[in-house]
Design an enzyme around this catalytic site. Structure first.
Site, PDB file in Angstrom:
ATOM      1  N   GLU A 296      15.669 -20.614 -44.830  1.00 40.79           N
ATOM      2  CA  GLU A 296      14.704 -21.367 -45.643  1.00 40.79           C
ATOM      3  C   GLU A 296      14.038 -22.472 -44.823  1.00 40.79           C
ATOM      4  O   GLU A 296      12.846 -22.720 -44.951  1.00 40.79           O
ATOM      5  CB  GLU A 296      15.385 -21.968 -46.881  1.00 40.79           C
ATOM      6  CG  GLU A 296      15.955 -20.938 -47.858  1.00 40.79           C
ATOM      7  CD  GLU A 296      14.881 -20.131 -48.593  1.00 40.79           C
ATOM      8  OE1 GLU A 296      13.680 -20.410 -48.395  1.00 40.79           O
ATOM      9  OE2 GLU A 296      15.255 -19.208 -49.345  1.00 40.79           O
ATOM     10  N   ARG A 300      10.004 -22.302 -44.010  1.00 41.62           N
ATOM     11  CA  ARG A 300       9.198 -23.331 -44.684  1.00 41.62           C
ATOM     12  C   ARG A 300       8.865 -24.491 -43.746  1.00 41.62           C
ATOM     13  O   ARG A 300       7.718 -24.925 -43.671  1.00 41.62           O
ATOM     14  CB  ARG A 300       9.936 -23.860 -45.922  1.00 41.62           C
ATOM     15  CG  ARG A 300      10.245 -22.769 -46.929  1.00 41.62           C
ATOM     16  CD  ARG A 300      10.827 -23.322 -48.213  1.00 41.62           C
ATOM     17  NE  ARG A 300      11.508 -22.257 -48.959  1.00 41.62           N
ATOM     18  CZ  ARG A 300      11.596 -22.198 -50.271  1.00 41.62           C
ATOM     19  NH1 ARG A 300      11.077 -23.140 -51.016  1.00 41.62           N
ATOM     20  NH2 ARG A 300      12.243 -21.204 -50.866  1.00 41.62           N
ATOM     21  N   ASP A 429      14.434  -7.836 -48.408  1.00 44.90           N
ATOM     22  CA  ASP A 429      12.965  -7.733 -48.417  1.00 44.90           C
ATOM     23  C   ASP A 429      12.276  -8.033 -47.088  1.00 44.90           C
ATOM     24  O   ASP A 429      11.619  -7.175 -46.488  1.00 44.90           O
ATOM     25  CB  ASP A 429      12.376  -8.617 -49.529  1.00 44.90           C
ATOM     26  CG  ASP A 429      12.938 -10.055 -49.552  1.00 44.90           C
ATOM     27  OD1 ASP A 429      13.801 -10.378 -48.716  1.00 44.90           O
ATOM     28  OD2 ASP A 429      12.501 -10.847 -50.407  1.00 44.90           O
ATOM     29  N   GLU A 565       4.376 -13.140 -54.355  1.00 44.77           N
ATOM     30  CA  GLU A 565       4.275 -11.826 -53.701  1.00 44.77           C
ATOM     31  C   GLU A 565       3.109 -10.959 -54.174  1.00 44.77           C
ATOM     32  O   GLU A 565       2.445 -10.299 -53.353  1.00 44.77           O
ATOM     33  CB  GLU A 565       5.599 -11.058 -53.834  1.00 44.77           C
ATOM     34  CG  GLU A 565       6.737 -11.625 -53.001  1.00 44.77           C
ATOM     35  CD  GLU A 565       7.367 -12.887 -53.595  1.00 44.77           C
ATOM     36  OE1 GLU A 565       7.152 -13.143 -54.813  1.00 44.77           O
ATOM     37  OE2 GLU A 565       8.052 -13.621 -52.859  1.00 44.77           O
ATOM     38  N   THR A 654       6.695 -15.234 -43.591  1.00 43.65           N
ATOM     39  CA  THR A 654       7.040 -14.828 -44.958  1.00 43.65           C
ATOM     40  C   THR A 654       6.873 -15.969 -45.959  1.00 43.65           C
ATOM     41  O   THR A 654       7.062 -15.781 -47.159  1.00 43.65           O
ATOM     42  CB  THR A 654       8.459 -14.204 -45.015  1.00 43.65           C
ATOM     43  OG1 THR A 654       8.639 -13.577 -46.277  1.00 43.65           O
ATOM     44  CG2 THR A 654       9.533 -15.267 -44.796  1.00 43.65           C
TER      45      THR A 654
HETATM   46  C1  DMJ Z   1       9.526 -17.439 -50.274  1.00 42.79           C
HETATM   47  O1  DMJ Z   1      10.334 -18.461 -49.842  1.00 42.79           O
HETATM   48  C2  DMJ Z   1       9.331 -16.392 -49.246  1.00 42.79           C
HETATM   49  O2  DMJ Z   1       8.218 -15.638 -49.561  1.00 42.79           O
HETATM   50  C3  DMJ Z   1      10.512 -15.497 -49.105  1.00 42.79           C
HETATM   51  O3  DMJ Z   1      10.295 -14.477 -48.201  1.00 42.79           O
HETATM   52  C4  DMJ Z   1      10.847 -14.899 -50.448  1.00 42.79           C
HETATM   53  N1  DMJ Z   1      10.981 -15.868 -51.459  1.00 42.79           N
HETATM   54  C5  DMJ Z   1      10.021 -16.930 -51.572  1.00 42.79           C
HETATM   55  C6  DMJ Z   1       8.873 -16.678 -52.506  1.00 42.79           C
HETATM   56  O4  DMJ Z   1       9.128 -15.917 -53.580  1.00 42.79           O
END
Ligand code: DMJ
Length: 665
Positions: A296, A300, A429, A565, A654
């Site tokens: 995370e 981020r 994912d 998403e 992501t």
């Molecule tokens: C985000 O932190 C990122 O996209 C991660 O890959 C999946 N979950 C959240 C958003 O839903």
């Protein structure tokens, strides 16, 4: 007495033989003549003996010269070799980088994927530092056609994989699809000679800015509203609690603010950006005794700082990125080198969750774009080596099912655990997403990544795709120990966008077809629900039942966390097809967010019940990704400016933070 007697020798001197005239030369001539006189005085026998001795000595001399020559040559060579080695040792020592050394120009990344280095002799990697200016504007359609022409290299010809000449390293084959990696891009480079000149610093191709349209203005309004709540009640904290007008802490690092930095930049909110920058400069401190989640905080914080550095050109963000990057590195100190989930960034210690020594597969395989980019910017290879090591290791692991991976991996053994469950949703994912994105980031050279990606998509098709009733929506379910479950997380809706991105980059054309089918399904996950907002998880009906829609929702799954998403995939689909329906669908979603999740006093909130429009049960939390991802993708979706984060120059991590694709100079 007679006169004194004088004895003398008479010597006749020629003019040039006078002492002092002609000097040394005359002496030599004289000596020559005297030797000759002596030689003449010898007997014939004496002369023959002397001549024989001379001849004998000459023969010995020739023989010993040839054998001595060889010995001498090898001695000389050895001395030269020794000299060279002595010179090189100190040179290598000098090249050994310090903690954050002055960046160096890199060679191709052939060390990590040795077979790839066979494709081409490594060229000096003149990596173009950063994509071109965000303000570059171009007529959308023309550019789209050009980029598609340039990049679509899918070859439909069928070739049996096992018949492919394994030595043809430049061709990647997957079940008949032959992909010729684009040779116009360079392999990833891990070192550069000087700090990157970020995109905004490049003055090339200045074009007229495309005006912002009504829908983009609506996104800016939504963003400002969210920002107001954060600023008023949660400034410098991780997340806004908009109902209680307070905040929650996760890492205590101003998560929402950092996640939102590049969105502020892209939306052109200059004043807010400056304010946030000031906080980063004065108040963001990573030297804290706090446990953070590696994944995370990488996607981020590290991702957010790196992309903001690229967009703004402000070295403050790079310095902060280096700081957090270094502090996250202890996570990799495990017996298997598969990182622990948690790191204490103040103490420099890492550990797995309290109850297990497993890490989540998606987490350990979705930090690569960020750490690789950090290596490229700093010239310090340790970041890239750590994350590439994870990918190489996972590539070799058993326990996959046609390219699909289990959800857990053990940090001691390095093996997958909890085998037999396969999903494209939570915990797996972004493994799939990052296979493709790393391949693109690195210039489409790292064949193992592409192979794993292509194999996995085949695995999805074979094991996880089904069609629902009554609308026959194609969806991605799950497989648990051989049993198919018609359950699909909203998280899976990243997949249409990723498939489309792959097709845009030359992969199989049927990936685009699948993307089109799946994005329709993701849209239906919103459209078939009472609030027009998707729940966290849906179950699809496999059999037609009177009065039943395709989508069923269990009580525990009916919350919505403002996730990005579907909007993310809509953005990719619109960019690559130009089909306005994707903008329309996104517009509906934005309106429903405004209707059901907007808190009048500032901010947006997650809700507990997407099925109850009269009371969606607000949860009192605005996730940082709503600003970092959801609203950013909305803004980009409504834009017709292909150069507003050009997808041939940037790759989104992501968490929707754009990072440059590594280009040759
Ligand atoms: C985000 O932190 C990122 O996209 C991660 O890959 C999946 N979950 C959240 C958003 O839903």
């Amino acid at each position: 007495a007679g006169p004194p007697r004088r004895d003398f020798i008479s010597v006749t001197l020629g003019p040039e033989e006078a002492v002092g005239v002609g000097g040394y030369n005359n002496g030599k001539a004289w000596r020559r003549r005297s030797c000759w006189r002596k030689w003449k005085q010898l007997s014939r026998l004496q002369r023959s003996v002397i001549l024989f001795l001379f001849a004998f000595l000459a023969v010995c001399g020739v023989i010993s010269y040839t054998s001595m020559g060889e010995a001498w040559k090898s001695i000389t060579n050895k001395l030269l070799d020794d000299q060279r080695t002595e010179q090189e040792i100190p040179r290598l020592k000098l090249a050994d980088p310090a903690v954050l050394p002055a960046p160096q120009k890199a060679d191709a990344n052939h060390g990590d994927y040795p077979e790839l280095s066979l494709q081409k002799p490594p060229k000096p990697a003149h990596v173009r530092r950063g994509p071109s200016n965000l303000q570059i504007k171009a007529p959308w359609r023309d550019t789209r056609l050009k980029t598609q022409h340039d990049t679509m290299r899918a070859v439909e010809e069928l070739v049996e994989a096992d018949k492919v000449d394994k030595t043809e390293k430049s061709i990647i084959s997957w079940r008949g699809a032959v992909i010729e990696p684009d040779q116009s891009t360079e392999p990833p480079s891990s070192k550069i000679t000087e700090p990157e000149k970020p995109s905004s610093m490049e003055a090339e191709d200045q074009k007229e800015p495309v005006p912002i349209n009504e829908r983009q203005l609506a996104v800016i309004d939504a963003f400002r509203h969210a920002w107001k709540g954060y600023k008023d009640f949660a400034w410098g904290h991780d997340e806004l609690k908009p109902l209680s007008k307070s905040y929650s802490e996760w890492f205590g690092l101003g998560l929402t603010l950092i996640d939102a930095l590049d969105t502020l930049w892209i939306l052109g909110l200059k004043e807010e950006f400056e304010e946030a920058r000031k906080w980063v400069a004065n108040d963001l401190v990573f030297d804290k005794n706090v446990d953070v989640n590696l994944f995370e905080s990488t996607i981020r914080i590290l991702g957010g700082l790196l992309s903001t550095y690229h967009l703004s050109g402000d070295s403050l963000f790079l310095e902060k990125a280096k700081d957090i990057g270094n502090r996250l590195m202890p996570a990799f100190k495990t017996p298997s080198k598969i990182p622990y989930s948690d790191v204490n960034i103040g103490r420099g210690t890492a550990h797995p969750p309290r109850w297990t020594s497993d890490s989540t597969v998606a987490e350990v395989t979705s930090i690569q774009l960020e750490f690789r980019e950090l290596s490229r910017l700093t010239g310090d290879e340790k970041f890239q080596e750590a994350v590439d090591g994870v990918m190489k290791h996972v590539h070799t692991l058993s326990g996959k099912n046609d390219g699909l991976v289990p959800m857990f991996i053990n940090t001691n053994s390095g093996q997958f655990t909890h085998l037999g469950v396969y999903t494209l949703g939570a915990r797996a994912d972004s493994y799939y997403e990052y296979l493709l994105k790393q391949w693109i980031q690195g210039g489409k050279k790292e064949n193992e990544l592409l192979e794993d990606y292509m194999r996995a998509i085949e695995g999805v098709k074979k094991h996880l795709l089904q069609r629902s009733e009554p609308k026959k929506l194609t969806f991605v379910g799950e497989l648990a120990h051989g049993h198919f479950s018609a359950k699909m997380d909203h998280l899976v809706c990243f997949l249409p966008g990723t498939l489309a991105l792959g097709a845009h980059n030359g992969l199989a054309a049927d990936h685009m077809k699948l993307a089109e089918t799946l994005i329709e399904t993701c849209y239906q996950m919103y459209a078939q629900v009472e609030t027009g907002l998707s729940p966290e998880i849906v179950h699809f009906n496999l059999h037609a039942q009177k009065g039943h829609k395709d989508v069923e929702i269990k009580p525990a799954d009916r919350h919505n966390l403002l996730r990005p998403e579907t909007v993310e995939s809509l953005f990719y689909m619109y960019r690559f097809t130009g089909d306005k329906k994707y903008q329309e669908w996104g517009w509906e979603i934005l309106q429903n967010f405004n209707r059901y999740t907007r808190v009048p006093t500032g901010g947006y909130t997650s809700i507990n019940n997407v099925q109850n429009p009269s009371n969606p049960e607000p949860r009192d939390k605005m996730e940082s990704f709503f600003l970092g991802e959801t609203l950013k993708y909305m803004f980009l979706l409504f834009s017709d400016d292909v150069d507003l984060i050009n997808l041939d120059k940037y790759i989104f991590n992501t968490e929707a933070h754009p990072l440059p694709i590594w280009m040759p100079a």
